[in-house]
Enzyme design. Structure first.
Site, PDB file in Angstrom:
ATOM      1  N   ASP A  16       1.144  -1.454   0.196  1.00  0.00           N
ATOM      2  CA  ASP A  16       0.260   0.185   0.327  1.00  0.00           C
ATOM      3  C   ASP A  16       0.778   1.255   0.069  1.00  0.00           C
ATOM      4  OD1 ASP A  16      -1.899   1.757   0.653  1.00  0.00           O
ATOM      5  OD2 ASP A  16      -1.959   1.272   2.396  1.00  0.00           O
ATOM      6  N   LYS A  17       0.542   1.491  -0.147  1.00  0.00           N
ATOM      7  CA  LYS A  17       1.060   3.656  -0.319  1.00  0.00           C
ATOM      8  C   LYS A  17       1.154   4.596   0.702  1.00  0.00           C
ATOM      9  CE  LYS A  17      -0.139   7.339  -2.651  1.00  0.00           C
ATOM     10  NZ  LYS A  17      -0.254   7.891  -1.243  1.00  0.00           N
ATOM     11  N   GLU A  57      -7.978  16.509   6.078  1.00  0.00           N
ATOM     12  CA  GLU A  57      -8.642  17.525   6.212  1.00  0.00           C
ATOM     13  C   GLU A  57      -8.450  17.982   7.967  1.00  0.00           C
ATOM     14  OE1 GLU A  57     -13.258  16.528   4.863  1.00  0.00           O
ATOM     15  OE2 GLU A  57     -11.685  17.563   3.998  1.00  0.00           O
ATOM     16  N   THR A  97      -3.414  16.607  -4.346  1.00  0.00           N
ATOM     17  CA  THR A  97      -4.154  18.611  -4.641  1.00  0.00           C
ATOM     18  C   THR A  97      -5.776  18.020  -4.131  1.00  0.00           C
ATOM     19  OG1 THR A  97      -4.226  17.547  -7.084  1.00  0.00           O
ATOM     20  CG2 THR A  97      -2.543  18.841  -5.763  1.00  0.00           C
ATOM     21  N   GLY A 109      -4.834   3.290  -3.108  1.00  0.00           N
ATOM     22  CA  GLY A 109      -6.794   3.905  -4.210  1.00  0.00           C
ATOM     23  C   GLY A 109      -6.641   5.430  -4.581  1.00  0.00           C
ATOM     24  N   ARG A 111      -5.897   3.969  -8.242  1.00  0.00           N
ATOM     25  CA  ARG A 111      -7.874   4.258  -7.820  1.00  0.00           C
ATOM     26  C   ARG A 111      -7.993   2.700  -7.941  1.00  0.00           C
ATOM     27  NH1 ARG A 111      -8.624   9.075  -5.897  1.00  0.00           N
ATOM     28  NH2 ARG A 111      -8.450  10.181  -7.398  1.00  0.00           N
ATOM     29  N   ASP A 114      -1.444  -1.261   6.124  1.00  0.00           N
ATOM     30  CA  ASP A 114      -1.930  -0.718   7.756  1.00  0.00           C
ATOM     31  C   ASP A 114      -3.080  -0.446   7.487  1.00  0.00           C
ATOM     32  OD1 ASP A 114      -0.989   2.990   7.929  1.00  0.00           O
ATOM     33  OD2 ASP A 114      -1.929   1.520   5.444  1.00  0.00           O
ATOM     34  N   ASN A 148      -8.682  -1.412   4.505  1.00  0.00           N
ATOM     35  CA  ASN A 148      -9.101  -1.443   2.753  1.00  0.00           C
ATOM     36  C   ASN A 148      -7.497  -2.194   2.746  1.00  0.00           C
ATOM     37  OD1 ASN A 148      -7.104   0.361   3.285  1.00  0.00           O
ATOM     38  ND2 ASN A 148      -7.209   1.433   1.536  1.00  0.00           N
TER      39      ASN A 148
END
Length: 1136
Positions: free
Chosen positions: A468-469, A591, A687, A767, A848, A874, A877
């Site tokens: 995962d990233k 956020e 972004t 994602g 994605r 981690d 998902n």
């Protein structure tokens, strides 16, 4: 990509019908090829042509007469050849599947899930019977425990074989020794297994009982009563206190919080550590007292139980009012089971219980992972069984099939049964436990936990690493880095300019402050004298910062007021917003980073509830905005919005922010957004595009009526609501573009380089959007800056995928970047071709990606390559990917511990994976390979001696060693030295980390193969023959002397062979050797039944045993020395 690999598309039954048309199309020449697909070949007809159209080297192939159609006859021939096979196999599979489905339906009828109407506080009104609200994680019950555990053990060939052998000893004609020589080892293995399962089962029972016995307050007509969690029914009104677990899925009716909302923690459900804001049904929240819930006639209509934890559709209806009150219910009105109430006290009506709750429906039993080494040993065990049968048949044949030969055959099978050692499984399981203990005790990787002790060797055989990233390669710590307004950009070094703009209010902000005319006039004059450009920039900065401060789902939390009794003071204490006492909670760290940035530049979020937001300006003034509507972020819309009314001016504004792909078509035309998004993405920034639209009162009222009507829909509610919201998303004013950085984890770059040098191919599945994923891949050096990157263009149908795969095939040695949507299309039509090409890439980035796609990629690699895969993640998902891979590693990060708990191995940082694989994975595999083969050698050598003994004595089926000698040989005499091989190491850990190329050799499986197995078989035959023939040659007068000489030489040979196998001595190895030899020497005094004590104390016995042992071991030592000198292994060169 490699040009020699032909790409064949998936062919369907329609291929034959369109073959001629496809062939004429390919030969039509350049004109028709250039127009493909033309109006003549529409989409509905396109797939038919593609069935017969192989993927070619380039698009020019469509225009040439010489195409790849020579592959078609071969495909047809293969199809014909496999026709009968497919018919037979397919028919058999269909028959079996039908029978199994029928049996399942008969034995376990599953009740169809339906939507339901739930009356408040009236469980007796439920039309159907719903499952009990009890949690059951036990695998067995009191009746199925013993049969179930025995089945799990004897479904393996090794254990079943020994059960049959042991049971045969109850037949007098087949009995060849004492019963305990067979039943004692088998009984020990079964006892350990049953005890371990019983302990695990009892722990599961205690955990279930503890959860099911938790007491909750149930609201009834007579007041509150205490009920157990397992006794809660659909329709009950349950009161849940702060920090208490929610026992079942409920609709949120009331809360003690004045705002009518509460926070819940969902880390045990979705793995996210951020608190979620939940909203009570307004109709029940407005009731004066708690008991009024029984004075109204109301019900909840809930959709049928579903897997999706992020969506819910329902309605709340109160019938006894005039007119009836209808409220739509969504995910924000729900309280799912196993979440924790973080603030206040909540009251909810139960809608789903037990097996129908979201948490239970999303709990899947992970597959039992079996290591590749175990599968290889299982194959070798079958080969040994074949050798056992062959040897027995040979002995009976040489005997001449005299008498009841079949009885002799069975006796020989029993005599040679030690060819397959029962101690193999025991030693390997104990070795795995030792490896796990070593991993967890390694101070270089603190906090590492081994959760699956059966596959530590898999860490040494990995070829593909799927990672995962966010939170895995990056820290998931967001820092605001860039604000772009179109004509001006602000970075970390120019944020003070933004603070300057906010300290000098623009005219709009000044008028909204609510001051008198005298105070607002001077700034207007001052602004009019300033340059026009400066005024424009200042105004835009104010609008952008205000939009960022308002458009989010962040709530400020004040720790000192967390007490239950502080709600009244909290609502009125506008003056006490101390910055050091405030933390922010949101569903996304992005956020929080944005709100923290607005606070740093002067505009602070000080209060937020369901209906209002309060901001504090740099001058200390409080601005209040009324929240009219909130549109949360979803993965489908990729944006969120809010409609607010400024209480000082009554202006209504619709603010929206989201991904550039979603917002570019919503905002007004501009010439800079796309370019700047690309620039920020190349810097590794996430972004967000921020926009607004001013609404009149009439526009908003019209929207609200349509929106409320859409939310009350039962069918296609999501589509109708989205359509109404989209009516507002037109010609919005673009305010700014924000860039947030997600910092890389510590030592990510050197760790990825280490893994690449070890021959591991790394795929990043995320994602996140394509630009950010590509940037992180470059900044982490997953893709080198000089390496070409092929970005797979978006494809939506088979024809586009066909052309894009052809274009990709022309590229050589380039990294692939592909989106989840394009991946889905390619996997649907060209799964084999895509896997063939992608596996040749040095790196692959899938952006994605949904959790399901991540798991599908892991299974695709396993199926297509047959290589071992490892998944690293981690978050919640990543759980499906971790469970689908051969080996799953979870990282305890900011997204919670769900991935860590579901993984086979848990680490605290990504950089620990390097040592986990290079040192522990490599050592575990090499040690288990040596241990497994040595245990087999221990069984083969004594079986060889038995064969020699039987052949010398006229092929008699008489055992050589009986009773305690056989038990002691496999246990106290040789067990400790053999097991000490788990401490052996060929190179030091530092060397293994310094030269990761050593790891690459392991993937070839040379440490345990039929070649190495054959070598050990030859060694066993040589040594067994020498020991038995030597003892017979030195035979004196009594048979008991042969027994003593051969058995003593056998024990010494085994101890010397362990010493020969060891590459690096450990002090425990020496202790094991000395202890085992001491145990044997000491036991000689008690073995009067087998040995002549007077003879074994003579010099004759000593020199004869020494001579035989020397002949059996010395040649092997010489061969090992010569091999190390003439052809040393790679690790010896590094160790020297």
């Amino acid at each position: 990509m490699a040009d020699q690999i032909p790409l064949y598309p998936v062919r369907s039954a329609a291929a034959a019908a369109h073959r001629k048309r496809a062939a004429s199309y390919s030969a039509a020449g350049p004109g028709s090829g250039a127009e493909w697909p033309s109006s003549r070949y529409q989409l509905e007809d396109e797939s038919a042509h593609l069935d017969e159209m192989p993927l070619m080297m380039s698009e020019e192939g469509f225009e040439n007469d010489e195409s790849d159609y020579h592959t078609l006859p071969r495909a047809r021939t293969a199809r014909r050849r496999r026709g009968l096979e497919r018919f037979v196999c397919g028919g058999w599979k269909l028959l079996c599947a039908s029978c199994c489905d029928w049996l399942v339906n008969i034995c376990q009828r599953k009740r169809e899930l339906k939507a339901r109407t739930v009356w408040l506080g009236c469980p007796e009104k439920c039309e159907e019977k719903h499952p009990r609200n009890s949690i059951k994680n036990q695998k067995y019950n009191i009746f199925t425990f013993i049969p179930g555990v025995l089945y799990e053990q004897f479904k393996f060939f090794l254990n079943l074989y020994f059960l049959v052998v042991s049971c045969s000893q109850f037949v007098p004609a087949l009995k060849i020794g004492c019963l305990y020589t067979y039943w004692a080892p088998l009984g020990f293995v079964l006892a350990v297994t049953i005890m371990r399962e019983a302990i695990d089962e009892f722990r599961r029972f205690q955990r279930d009982k503890e959860v099911n016995s938790q007491l909750y307050s149930k609201l009834t007509v007579r007041g509150k009563v205490q009920v157990k969690s397992s006794d809660i029914q659909v329709g009950d009104l349950i009161i849940v206190e702060k920090n208490q677990r929610i026992p079942s899925d409920m609709v949120f009716l009331r809360t003690s919080e004045k705002a009518g909302s509460c926070f819940i923690r969902t880390d045990q459900l979705d793995g996210e550590t951020d608190w979620k804001l939940k909203v009570a049904v307004s109709c029940t929240q407005r009731l004066p007292a708690l008991g009024d819930l029984f004075s109204i006639s109301a019900y909840v209509y809930a959709q049928k139980p579903q897997l999706d934890i992020h969506s819910f559709e329902g309605t709340f209806t109160r019938e006894d009012s005039d007119p009836p009150i209808h409220e739509s219910l969504s995910i924000e009105n729900t309280l799912w089971a196993n979440t924790i109430v973080a603030s206040g006290t909540v009251i909810g009506v139960v809608i789903y219980t037990g097996k129908e709750t979201r948490s239970v429906m999303n709990t899947s039993n992970p597959k039992n992972k079996v290591g590749l080494l175990d599968l290889e040993l299982n194959q070798l065990t079958k080969a040994l069984f074949a050798a056992l049968v062959a040897l027995s048949v040979v002995m009976v044949t040489l005997q001449g099939f005299v008498g009841p030969w079949y009885r002799s055959l069975f006796r020989f099978l029993l005599l040679f049964s030690y060819i397959i050692p029962i101690s193999l499984r025991v030693n390997l399981d104990m070795g795995k436990a030792a490896y796990g203990w070593m991993i967890m005790k390694d101070e270089s990787i603190p906090g590492t936990v081994v959760r699956t002790s059966t596959i530590p060797e898999e860490l040494g055989r990995l070829v593909y690493l799927l990672t995962d990233k966010t939170g895995t390669l990056t820290q998931n710590e967001m820092v605001f880095k860039r604000l772009h307004l179109g004509t001006v950009s602000y970075g970390a070094d120019t944020m003070d300019e933004i603070q300057g703009h906010l300290r000098n209010p623009c005219p709009q902000m000044q008028s909204q402050a609510g001051g008198n005319n005298a105070s607002s006039t001077p700034p207007r004059k001052a602004q009019s004298s300033a340059p026009k450009v400066r005024k424009s920039v200042s105004s835009r900065v104010h609008e952008a910062v205000k939009a960022i401060a308002l458009c989010h789902n962040v709530s400020p939390v004040y720790e000192s007021r967390a007490g239950v009794g502080g709600e009244a003071e909290y609502a009125e204490a506008d003056q006490d917003f101390s910055d050091g006492n405030r933390t922010y909670q949101a569903a996304s760290p992005d956020e929080v980073a944005l709100v923290q940035w607005t606070e740093s530049v002067g505009l602070t979020l000080v209060s937020r509830d369901l209906g209002s937001v309060q901001l504090r300006t740099p001058s200390g003034q409080i601005q209040t905005y009324c929240i009219l509507q909130m549109f949360p972020f979803t993965s489908e819309s990729k944006r969120m919005g809010v409609i607010v009314r400024d209480e000082s001016t009554a202006e209504i504004t619709f603010y929206m922010k989201g991904a550039d792909v979603a917002m570019s078509s919503i905002v007004q035309y501009n010439d800079w957004l796309e370019e700047e998004c690309g620039n920020m993405a190349r810097e590794g920034l996430r972004t967000l595009v921020v926009a607004k639209r001013a609404l009149t009162e009439e526009q908003y009222q019209d929207f609200e009526s349509r929106y409320s009507q859409a939310k009350l829909s039962i069918h296609d509610r999501a589509l109708k609501v989205a359509a109404v919201v989209e009516s507002l998303e037109r010609q919005m004013e673009l305010l700014c573009l924000t860039g947030v950085e997600d910092r890389l984890q510590a030592d990510v770059r050197p760790t990825l380089e280490l893994l690449r040098n070890a021959g591991i191919k790394i795929w990043m599945l995320t994602g996140d959007k394509l630009e950010t994923a590509t940037c992180i891949a470059k900044s982490s050096h997953l893709v080198s800056r000089t390496q070409d990157i092929h970005i797979f263009r978006p494809v939506t149908n088979r024809g586009e995928a066909h052309l894009e795969l052809n274009a990709f095939r022309r590229k050589h040695d380039c990294a692939l970047v592909i989106s989840g949507d394009s991946l889905e299309v390619c996997l649907k039509y060209y799964e084999h071709e895509l896997a063939e090409l992608a596996c040749q890439c040095p790196a692959v980035v899938c952006c994605r990606c949904s959790p399901t796609q991540k798991a599908r990629i892991a299974k695709l690699l396993q199926h297509h390559t047959g290589k071992r895969t490892c998944a690293v993640g981690d978050g919640g998902n990543d759980v499906s990917m971790i469970q689908a891979a051969d080996c799953g590693i979870g990282i305890e990060g900011k997204e919670g511990r769900q991935a860590s708990l579901a993984a086979d191995f848990s680490v605290t940082q990504f950089r620990h994976i390097g040592r986990l694989l290079m040192v522990h994975g490599r050592s575990s595999y090499k040690r288990s390979a040596a241990l497994g083969q040595f245990v087999m050698h221990r069984g083969l050598i004594i079986s060889t001696m038995q064969a020699v003994f039987s052949s010398v004595f006229y092929f008699a089926s008489v055992p050589l060693y009986q009773g305690f000698l056989m038990v002691g040989y496999a246990t106290i005499y040789t067990m400790f030295p053999v097991f000490s091989l788990v401490l052996d190491q060929d190179v030091k850990p530092e060397t293994a980390m310094l030269y990761p190329e050593l790891y690459k050799d392991l993937t070839k499986g040379r440490s345990l193969s039929f070649k190495t197995f054959l070598v050990w078989v030859l060694i066993s035959i040589y040594q067994g023959g020498i020991l038995m023939y030597g003892a017979l040659l030195l035979f004196e007068s009594e048979f008991v002397h042969v027994l003593a000489i051969s058995f003593t030489a056998l024990i010494l040979t085994e101890l010397l062979m362990v010493a020969l196998t060891i590459r690096t001595w450990h002090w425990l190895m020496a202790v094991a050797e000395v202890l085992s030899l001491g145990c044997y020497v000491a036991s000689l005094a008690f073995l009067n039944e087998y040995f002549d004590v007077a003879f074994i104390t003579t010099v004759t016995f000593v020199w004869k045993v020494s001579a035989i042992t020397m002949v059996s071991c010395l040649p092997l030592y010489v061969l090992k020395y010569l091999k190390r000198k003439l052809s040393p292994p790679s690790y010896t060169k590094l160790a020297s």
